[in-house]
Design a protein around this motif. Structure first.
Motif, PDB file in Angstrom:
ATOM      1  N   VAL A 194       0.872  -1.172   0.000  1.00 22.58           N
ATOM      2  CA  VAL A 194       0.000   0.000   0.000  1.00 22.58           C
ATOM      3  C   VAL A 194       0.908   1.220   0.000  1.00 22.58           C
ATOM      4  O   VAL A 194       1.686   1.434   0.931  1.00 22.58           O
ATOM      5  CB  VAL A 194      -0.922   0.002   1.237  1.00 22.58           C
ATOM      6  CG1 VAL A 194      -1.763   1.263   1.266  1.00 22.58           C
ATOM      7  CG2 VAL A 194      -1.800  -1.234   1.255  1.00 22.58           C
ATOM      8  N   LEU A 195       0.833   1.981  -1.059  1.00 27.46           N
ATOM      9  CA  LEU A 195       1.714   3.132  -1.199  1.00 27.46           C
ATOM     10  C   LEU A 195       1.198   4.314  -0.386  1.00 27.46           C
ATOM     11  O   LEU A 195       0.006   4.590  -0.362  1.00 27.46           O
ATOM     12  CB  LEU A 195       1.838   3.525  -2.672  1.00 27.46           C
ATOM     13  CG  LEU A 195       2.530   2.491  -3.561  1.00 27.46           C
ATOM     14  CD1 LEU A 195       2.490   2.936  -5.018  1.00 27.46           C
ATOM     15  CD2 LEU A 195       3.962   2.244  -3.125  1.00 27.46           C
ATOM     16  N   ARG A 196       2.119   4.999   0.250  1.00 24.11           N
ATOM     17  CA  ARG A 196       1.813   6.204   1.023  1.00 24.11           C
ATOM     18  C   ARG A 196       2.199   7.398   0.158  1.00 24.11           C
ATOM     19  O   ARG A 196       3.346   7.832   0.146  1.00 24.11           O
ATOM     20  CB  ARG A 196       2.588   6.187   2.336  1.00 24.11           C
ATOM     21  CG  ARG A 196       2.140   5.076   3.266  1.00 24.11           C
ATOM     22  CD  ARG A 196       2.996   4.953   4.489  1.00 24.11           C
ATOM     23  NE  ARG A 196       3.250   6.222   5.152  1.00 24.11           N
ATOM     24  CZ  ARG A 196       4.041   6.343   6.218  1.00 24.11           C
ATOM     25  NH1 ARG A 196       4.627   5.293   6.733  1.00 24.11           N
ATOM     26  NH2 ARG A 196       4.243   7.523   6.757  1.00 24.11           N
ATOM     27  N   PHE A 197       1.218   7.908  -0.577  1.00 22.27           N
ATOM     28  CA  PHE A 197       1.504   8.966  -1.542  1.00 22.27           C
ATOM     29  C   PHE A 197       1.907  10.271  -0.871  1.00 22.27           C
ATOM     30  O   PHE A 197       2.596  11.089  -1.486  1.00 22.27           O
ATOM     31  CB  PHE A 197       0.326   9.150  -2.493  1.00 22.27           C
ATOM     32  CG  PHE A 197       0.211   8.022  -3.479  1.00 22.27           C
ATOM     33  CD1 PHE A 197       1.079   7.946  -4.565  1.00 22.27           C
ATOM     34  CD2 PHE A 197      -0.732   7.021  -3.310  1.00 22.27           C
ATOM     35  CE1 PHE A 197       0.997   6.902  -5.468  1.00 22.27           C
ATOM     36  CE2 PHE A 197      -0.812   5.974  -4.203  1.00 22.27           C
ATOM     37  CZ  PHE A 197       0.055   5.909  -5.288  1.00 22.27           C
ATOM     38  N   ASP A 198       1.523  10.477   0.377  1.00 24.55           N
ATOM     39  CA  ASP A 198       1.985  11.677   1.080  1.00 24.55           C
ATOM     40  C   ASP A 198       3.496  11.612   1.288  1.00 24.55           C
ATOM     41  O   ASP A 198       4.210  12.590   1.071  1.00 24.55           O
ATOM     42  CB  ASP A 198       1.251  11.850   2.411  1.00 24.55           C
ATOM     43  CG  ASP A 198       1.333  10.616   3.311  1.00 24.55           C
ATOM     44  OD1 ASP A 198       1.665   9.509   2.820  1.00 24.55           O
ATOM     45  OD2 ASP A 198       1.067  10.742   4.514  1.00 24.55           O
ATOM     46  N   LEU A 199       4.001  10.442   1.663  1.00 24.19           N
ATOM     47  CA  LEU A 199       5.436  10.252   1.837  1.00 24.19           C
ATOM     48  C   LEU A 199       6.170  10.383   0.502  1.00 24.19           C
ATOM     49  O   LEU A 199       7.189  11.069   0.402  1.00 24.19           O
ATOM     50  CB  LEU A 199       5.715   8.876   2.453  1.00 24.19           C
ATOM     51  CG  LEU A 199       7.168   8.421   2.502  1.00 24.19           C
ATOM     52  CD1 LEU A 199       8.009   9.360   3.346  1.00 24.19           C
ATOM     53  CD2 LEU A 199       7.262   6.994   3.024  1.00 24.19           C
ATOM     54  N   LEU A 200       5.635   9.744  -0.534  1.00 21.86           N
ATOM     55  CA  LEU A 200       6.263   9.802  -1.854  1.00 21.86           C
ATOM     56  C   LEU A 200       6.287  11.230  -2.397  1.00 21.86           C
ATOM     57  O   LEU A 200       7.287  11.668  -2.972  1.00 21.86           O
ATOM     58  CB  LEU A 200       5.548   8.860  -2.820  1.00 21.86           C
ATOM     59  CG  LEU A 200       5.630   7.367  -2.446  1.00 21.86           C
ATOM     60  CD1 LEU A 200       4.716   6.545  -3.338  1.00 21.86           C
ATOM     61  CD2 LEU A 200       7.060   6.866  -2.521  1.00 21.86           C
ATOM     62  N   SER A 201       5.203  11.972  -2.196  1.00 26.64           N
ATOM     63  CA  SER A 201       5.158  13.376  -2.639  1.00 26.64           C
ATOM     64  C   SER A 201       6.193  14.214  -1.900  1.00 26.64           C
ATOM     65  O   SER A 201       6.856  15.074  -2.496  1.00 26.64           O
ATOM     66  CB  SER A 201       3.774  13.966  -2.411  1.00 26.64           C
ATOM     67  OG  SER A 201       2.832  13.349  -3.243  1.00 26.64           O
ATOM     68  N   ALA A 202       6.329  13.970  -0.602  1.00 25.32           N
ATOM     69  CA  ALA A 202       7.324  14.715   0.177  1.00 25.32           C
ATOM     70  C   ALA A 202       8.737  14.416  -0.321  1.00 25.32           C
ATOM     71  O   ALA A 202       9.582  15.321  -0.397  1.00 25.32           O
ATOM     72  CB  ALA A 202       7.199  14.355   1.659  1.00 25.32           C
ATOM     73  N   LEU A 203       8.995  13.167  -0.696  1.00 21.52           N
ATOM     74  CA  LEU A 203      10.308  12.813  -1.237  1.00 21.52           C
ATOM     75  C   LEU A 203      10.547  13.494  -2.583  1.00 21.52           C
ATOM     76  O   LEU A 203      11.629  14.022  -2.835  1.00 21.52           O
ATOM     77  CB  LEU A 203      10.443  11.294  -1.368  1.00 21.52           C
ATOM     78  CG  LEU A 203      10.563  10.515  -0.055  1.00 21.52           C
ATOM     79  CD1 LEU A 203      10.468   9.020  -0.319  1.00 21.52           C
ATOM     80  CD2 LEU A 203      11.861  10.852   0.668  1.00 21.52           C
ATOM     81  N   VAL A 204       9.529  13.465  -3.447  1.00 19.35           N
ATOM     82  CA  VAL A 204       9.664  14.099  -4.767  1.00 19.35           C
ATOM     83  C   VAL A 204       9.972  15.583  -4.618  1.00 19.35           C
ATOM     84  O   VAL A 204      10.806  16.136  -5.340  1.00 19.35           O
ATOM     85  CB  VAL A 204       8.391  13.869  -5.614  1.00 19.35           C
ATOM     86  CG1 VAL A 204       8.376  14.772  -6.841  1.00 19.35           C
ATOM     87  CG2 VAL A 204       8.278  12.408  -6.030  1.00 19.35           C
TER      88      VAL A 204
END
Length: 202
Positions: free
Chosen positions: A19-29
């Protein structure tokens, strides 16, 4: 499973759905700097390395490079295998399946792993045909540096999504998320469960 192990995809085939955590991925991007291939944080810089790919996915990082041209926008419609077709064609094997049929099913499964887990595009519904010739001889598949290819396409995707006009993100997001949670454990709750390879399953 024996054919997947022979090809070096046995561990990555055991990856559970993430299950991807898009909030975390967006913060990394938002913190990715394409000129240095690193994430910039107040405490310093860090990045996903080949060692991380080997640790997280258990893919080979030594060996021959995967060479080939990337697909252009005009050819992408005609150059991919749909996952639905792969599943329909190779999803069920009879108990009397021949060795050739088992090898074809293993090749189809590896194609699904490549296009669905380790190098998916943003649509996540097909896999590019350029990988198929690499799977002709399953005994030579592990001689390629799949981990290097995964890391290269992840870096390329992170570079692409730094453009404010880009609305989607693809590639190995489960690797990126797993790397962040492993390298920055304060982001994840601690789970008491046995250590399971690949690390992405932990």
């Amino acid at each position: 499973m024996a054919y997947l192990e022979l090809a070096g995809f046995g561990s990555v085939a055991q990856i559970w759905y993430t299950v991807l955590r898009f909030d975390l991925l967006s913060a990394l991007v938002e913190r990715w700097r394409p000129e240095t291939h690193t994430f910039h944080f107040p405490c310093g810089e860090c990045t996903v390395t080949l060692e991380d790919v080997a640790l997280q996915l258990r893919l080979p990082i030594d060996g021959s490079p995967l060479l080939g041209d990337s697909q252009g926008d005009g050819e992408s419609y005609f150059s991919g295998l749909q996952f639905t077709w792969l599943k329909t064609k190779y999803g069920q094997l009879s108990v009397t399946a021949t060795e050739g049929e088992l090898m074809c099913a293993a090749q189809a499964y590896i194609m699904h792993i490549i296009g669905g887990e380790i190098m998916p595009d943003a649509s996540n519904d097909k896999v590019h045909l350029m990988y198929l010739p690499l799977l002709v001889d399953l005994s030579s598949v592990s001689s390629y540096s799949w981990g290097s290819a995964v890391l290269a396409v992840l870096y390329r995707e992170l570079y692409r999504v730094t453009d404010p006009k880009v609305r989607d993100i693809g590639r190995c997001l489960s690797l990126l998320q797993s790397w962040a949670l492993y390298r920055m454990p304060f982001l994840a709750s601690i789970r008491h469960q046995p250590y399971v390879y690949p690390l992405l399953n932990k």
